[in-house]
Scaffold this motif. Structure first.
Motif, PDB file in Angstrom:
ATOM      1  N   GLU A  28       0.815  -1.219   0.000  1.00 24.19           N
ATOM      2  CA  GLU A  28       0.000   0.000   0.000  1.00 24.19           C
ATOM      3  C   GLU A  28       0.851   1.272   0.000  1.00 24.19           C
ATOM      4  O   GLU A  28       0.343   2.366  -0.257  1.00 24.19           O
ATOM      5  CB  GLU A  28      -0.970   0.023   1.190  1.00 24.19           C
ATOM      6  N   ASN A  29       2.154   1.129   0.279  1.00 25.63           N
ATOM      7  CA  ASN A  29       3.035   2.290   0.252  1.00 25.63           C
ATOM      8  C   ASN A  29       3.543   2.630  -1.149  1.00 25.63           C
ATOM      9  O   ASN A  29       4.223   3.639  -1.340  1.00 25.63           O
ATOM     10  CB  ASN A  29       4.231   2.058   1.179  1.00 25.63           C
ATOM     11  N   CYS A  30       3.238   1.792  -2.112  1.00 25.49           N
ATOM     12  CA  CYS A  30       3.689   2.022  -3.487  1.00 25.49           C
ATOM     13  C   CYS A  30       3.044   3.303  -4.034  1.00 25.49           C
ATOM     14  O   CYS A  30       1.830   3.491  -3.934  1.00 25.49           O
ATOM     15  CB  CYS A  30       3.310   0.838  -4.377  1.00 25.49           C
ATOM     16  N   VAL A  31       3.858   4.189  -4.615  1.00 25.40           N
ATOM     17  CA  VAL A  31       3.352   5.422  -5.224  1.00 25.40           C
ATOM     18  C   VAL A  31       3.419   5.340  -6.754  1.00 25.40           C
ATOM     19  O   VAL A  31       3.254   6.327  -7.454  1.00 25.40           O
ATOM     20  CB  VAL A  31       4.129   6.659  -4.723  1.00 25.40           C
ATOM     21  N   GLU A  32       3.712   4.140  -7.250  1.00 22.42           N
ATOM     22  CA  GLU A  32       3.741   3.856  -8.689  1.00 22.42           C
ATOM     23  C   GLU A  32       4.765   4.703  -9.448  1.00 22.42           C
ATOM     24  O   GLU A  32       4.521   5.162 -10.556  1.00 22.42           O
ATOM     25  CB  GLU A  32       2.347   4.032  -9.303  1.00 22.42           C
ATOM     26  N   CYS A  33       5.951   4.859  -8.842  1.00 21.79           N
ATOM     27  CA  CYS A  33       7.007   5.631  -9.515  1.00 21.79           C
ATOM     28  C   CYS A  33       7.607   4.858 -10.684  1.00 21.79           C
ATOM     29  O   CYS A  33       8.154   5.456 -11.617  1.00 21.79           O
ATOM     30  CB  CYS A  33       8.091   6.028  -8.520  1.00 21.79           C
ATOM     31  N   GLY A  34       7.571   3.519 -10.618  1.00 25.94           N
ATOM     32  CA  GLY A  34       8.049   2.701 -11.724  1.00 25.94           C
ATOM     33  C   GLY A  34       9.527   2.392 -11.723  1.00 25.94           C
ATOM     34  O   GLY A  34      10.019   1.696 -12.619  1.00 25.94           O
ATOM     35  N   VAL A  35      10.270   2.869 -10.728  1.00 26.10           N
ATOM     36  CA  VAL A  35      11.714   2.617 -10.681  1.00 26.10           C
ATOM     37  C   VAL A  35      11.998   1.116 -10.632  1.00 26.10           C
ATOM     38  O   VAL A  35      12.910   0.615 -11.296  1.00 26.10           O
ATOM     39  CB  VAL A  35      12.341   3.322  -9.455  1.00 26.10           C
ATOM     40  N   CYS A  36      11.205   0.387  -9.876  1.00 29.65           N
ATOM     41  CA  CYS A  36      11.409  -1.053  -9.729  1.00 29.65           C
ATOM     42  C   CYS A  36      11.254  -1.783 -11.059  1.00 29.65           C
ATOM     43  O   CYS A  36      12.006  -2.723 -11.361  1.00 29.65           O
ATOM     44  CB  CYS A  36      10.425  -1.629  -8.710  1.00 29.65           C
ATOM     45  N   GLU A  37      10.299  -1.367 -11.863  1.00 26.98           N
ATOM     46  CA  GLU A  37      10.050  -2.042 -13.136  1.00 26.98           C
ATOM     47  C   GLU A  37      11.199  -1.829 -14.113  1.00 26.98           C
ATOM     48  O   GLU A  37      11.494  -2.697 -14.942  1.00 26.98           O
ATOM     49  CB  GLU A  37       8.728  -1.577 -13.740  1.00 26.98           C
ATOM     50  N   GLU A  38      11.863  -0.687 -14.033  1.00 24.54           N
ATOM     51  CA  GLU A  38      13.032  -0.437 -14.884  1.00 24.54           C
ATOM     52  C   GLU A  38      14.179  -1.382 -14.525  1.00 24.54           C
ATOM     53  O   GLU A  38      14.977  -1.753 -15.381  1.00 24.54           O
ATOM     54  CB  GLU A  38      13.488   1.014 -14.721  1.00 24.54           C
ATOM     55  N   ARG A  39      14.241  -1.791 -13.262  1.00 20.15           N
ATOM     56  CA  ARG A  39      15.346  -2.630 -12.798  1.00 20.15           C
ATOM     57  C   ARG A  39      15.052  -4.119 -12.913  1.00 20.15           C
ATOM     58  O   ARG A  39      15.983  -4.931 -12.898  1.00 20.15           O
ATOM     59  CB  ARG A  39      15.646  -2.329 -11.330  1.00 20.15           C
ATOM     60  N   CYS A  40      13.791  -4.494 -12.993  1.00 18.38           N
ATOM     61  CA  CYS A  40      13.401  -5.903 -12.868  1.00 18.38           C
ATOM     62  C   CYS A  40      13.891  -6.743 -14.049  1.00 18.38           C
ATOM     63  O   CYS A  40      13.463  -6.523 -15.186  1.00 18.38           O
ATOM     64  CB  CYS A  40      11.883  -6.017 -12.747  1.00 18.38           C
ATOM     65  N   PRO A  41      14.769  -7.734 -13.813  1.00 25.12           N
ATOM     66  CA  PRO A  41      15.243  -8.587 -14.904  1.00 25.12           C
ATOM     67  C   PRO A  41      14.137  -9.430 -15.525  1.00 25.12           C
ATOM     68  O   PRO A  41      14.207  -9.800 -16.688  1.00 25.12           O
ATOM     69  CB  PRO A  41      16.280  -9.488 -14.230  1.00 25.12           C
ATOM     70  N   GLN A  42      13.085  -9.743 -14.745  1.00 24.16           N
ATOM     71  CA  GLN A  42      12.002 -10.585 -15.244  1.00 24.16           C
ATOM     72  C   GLN A  42      10.913  -9.791 -15.971  1.00 24.16           C
ATOM     73  O   GLN A  42       9.960 -10.370 -16.475  1.00 24.16           O
ATOM     74  CB  GLN A  42      11.350 -11.367 -14.094  1.00 24.16           C
ATOM     75  N   LYS A  43      11.076  -8.465 -15.994  1.00 26.19           N
ATOM     76  CA  LYS A  43      10.110  -7.580 -16.665  1.00 26.19           C
ATOM     77  C   LYS A  43       8.694  -7.752 -16.104  1.00 26.19           C
ATOM     78  O   LYS A  43       7.697  -7.725 -16.827  1.00 26.19           O
ATOM     79  CB  LYS A  43      10.102  -7.825 -18.180  1.00 26.19           C
ATOM     80  N   ILE A  44       8.605  -7.931 -14.813  1.00 19.28           N
ATOM     81  CA  ILE A  44       7.310  -8.086 -14.144  1.00 19.28           C
ATOM     82  C   ILE A  44       6.621  -6.725 -14.046  1.00 19.28           C
ATOM     83  O   ILE A  44       7.270  -5.737 -13.688  1.00 19.28           O
ATOM     84  CB  ILE A  44       7.504  -8.674 -12.728  1.00 19.28           C
ATOM     85  N   PRO A  45       5.322  -6.630 -14.340  1.00 23.35           N
ATOM     86  CA  PRO A  45       4.591  -5.368 -14.126  1.00 23.35           C
ATOM     87  C   PRO A  45       4.353  -5.170 -12.631  1.00 23.35           C
ATOM     88  O   PRO A  45       3.258  -5.399 -12.109  1.00 23.35           O
ATOM     89  CB  PRO A  45       3.287  -5.587 -14.895  1.00 23.35           C
ATOM     90  N   ILE A  46       5.371  -4.741 -11.936  1.00 20.20           N
ATOM     91  CA  ILE A  46       5.392  -4.765 -10.472  1.00 20.20           C
ATOM     92  C   ILE A  46       4.278  -3.927  -9.863  1.00 20.20           C
ATOM     93  O   ILE A  46       3.627  -4.344  -8.889  1.00 20.20           O
ATOM     94  CB  ILE A  46       6.775  -4.306  -9.950  1.00 20.20           C
TER      95      ILE A  46
END
Length: 384
Positions: free
Chosen positions: A347-365
């Protein structure tokens, strides 16, 4: 311990390498809090039992992995194992000079050179950065100076990009994510065989999919046991890899001495062709079952961290997958609400998308975090 030729080199590498990405921790909530005594004991045990390839990287354990590996490989252990570490390619987007990272890594490792140096986590965008910023030319100079022994790359993208990288530059080795569940994922089996056909050594990471192939559901365990093989789930995963001649070495990201001991024991009797046709059929059926029950393909590699808001993405996804893979709703729910810190929840996610840029599995985090949050909130209300 068994050994295989390391690609074009005369070096005979142990078929089991030690990956220093999941070393034992003093604080399970702090990746940087390596239990140095335990980690050092594990590194020494591995080398004493024939392991001669240690893999680390600039960001592992918040930079402390290289430090601990460097300390452990002093004295009599210094020349008994080769060290591989990695250049953080995502930090080079503005063509920042890679030399400063290599210097820092050599200092951490307490060495005057790195035996095997990888361009870390290449995908199509980072490969373009490598070319644009002339990183390969710099690496050639570093090799000529003796700062780098051999150059390779680790990879997280599609097969076409993998082949393009191999065809562009004469790397000595590559490192791919590969296991019996992810046969067609990223480089996959076709990439493995392509790299080997070009003369590269192939180092395998995530052989047990971040531990997921150890914690098998009962249905899968029964199917594997029906073969008559008295092997643990971890042994099944490792032997499937060593059954293939194209696999040069497999990294064990062991977190405990017991895990390491088991993997070393398995390596002592492994060989190409060890699996019978009926064993391969059983693993194909295991793959079919597992693919149907793990909703989020997270390997807990931690590349998505740190989250700017503190969300513990791999842990959250692991709890969600645990419900479906191991039918443990109660345990997962209890952990989610009582052991997961408030700031670590989705619930703390603000949807900045930084994690998705880093994810090797390309998961829509971001999307998956919403789904996980809704799931546990609904399950809690239903339990009342």
């Amino acid at each position: 311990m068994q050994y295989r030729k390391f690609g074009p080199l005369d070096f005979q590498v142990s078929i089991l390498g030690l990956g220093a990405m999941r070393l034992p921790l003093q604080d399970p909530h702090d990746e940087g809090s390596i239990d140095e005594a335990q980690a050092t004991a594990m590194i020494h045990y591995a080398i004493d039992h024939g392991v001669n390839y240690i893999d680390t990287a600039y960001p592992y354990h918040k930079g402390m992995s290289e430090v601990v590996v460097g300390k452990a490989l002093q004295g009599t252990y210094r020349e008994r194992a080769k060290v591989a570490t990695k250049l953080p390619t995502w930090l080079l987007e503005a063509c920042e000079h890679p030399e400063k990272y290599l210097r820092e890594q050599l200092k951490r490792l307490r060495r005057d050179h790195v035996d095997f140096y990888l361009l870390h986590a290449l995908d199509r965008n980072r490969w373009e950065t490598v070319l644009k910023c002339r990183v390969l030319e710099w690496a050639e100079q570093a090799k000529a100076r003796g700062d780098i022994g051999y150059l390779g790359f680790s990879f997280h993208d599609d097969l076409a990009t993998f082949k393009r990288i191999i065809d562009t530059y004469p790397f000595t080795f590559c490192q791919i994510q590969y296991n019996y569940l992810d046969v067609d994922f990223q480089a996959g089996q076709e990439g493995l065989r392509y790299a080997a056909s070009k003369g590269l050594a192939v180092v395998v990471m995530e052989p047990l999919k971040g531990g997921q192939l150890v914690r098998l559901p009962e249905e899968v365990r029964r199917r594997l046991a029906a073969t008559g093989r008295n092997w643990t789930p971890a042994a099944w995963g490792l032997l499937w890899l060593w059954n293939q001649k194209e696999v040069t070495t497999v990294l064990s990201g062991a977190s405990t001495m017991r895990e390491l001991e088991e993997n070393i024991e398995t390596a002592s009797f492994a060989h190409e062709g060890i699996l019978r046709p009926e064993d391969l059929v059983a693993l194909e059926e295991a793959r079919r079952i597992l693919r149907g029950i793990a909703p989020i393909p997270c390997t807990t590699c931690h590349y998505c961290l740190p989250c700017p808001q503190g969300v513990n993405i791999p842990f959250v996804f692991g709890l969600y997958n645990r419900v479906f893979q191991f039918r443990d709703l109660e345990g997962a729910r209890r952990t989610y609400f009582h052991f997961l810190r408030p700031e670590e929840r989705p619930e703390n996610c603000v949807e900045c998308g930084v994690c998705e840029e880093r994810c090797p599995q390309k998961i829509p985090i971001r999307e998956e975090l919403k789904k996980v949050q809704d799931f546990f909130q609904r399950s809690s209300q239903e339990a009342m």
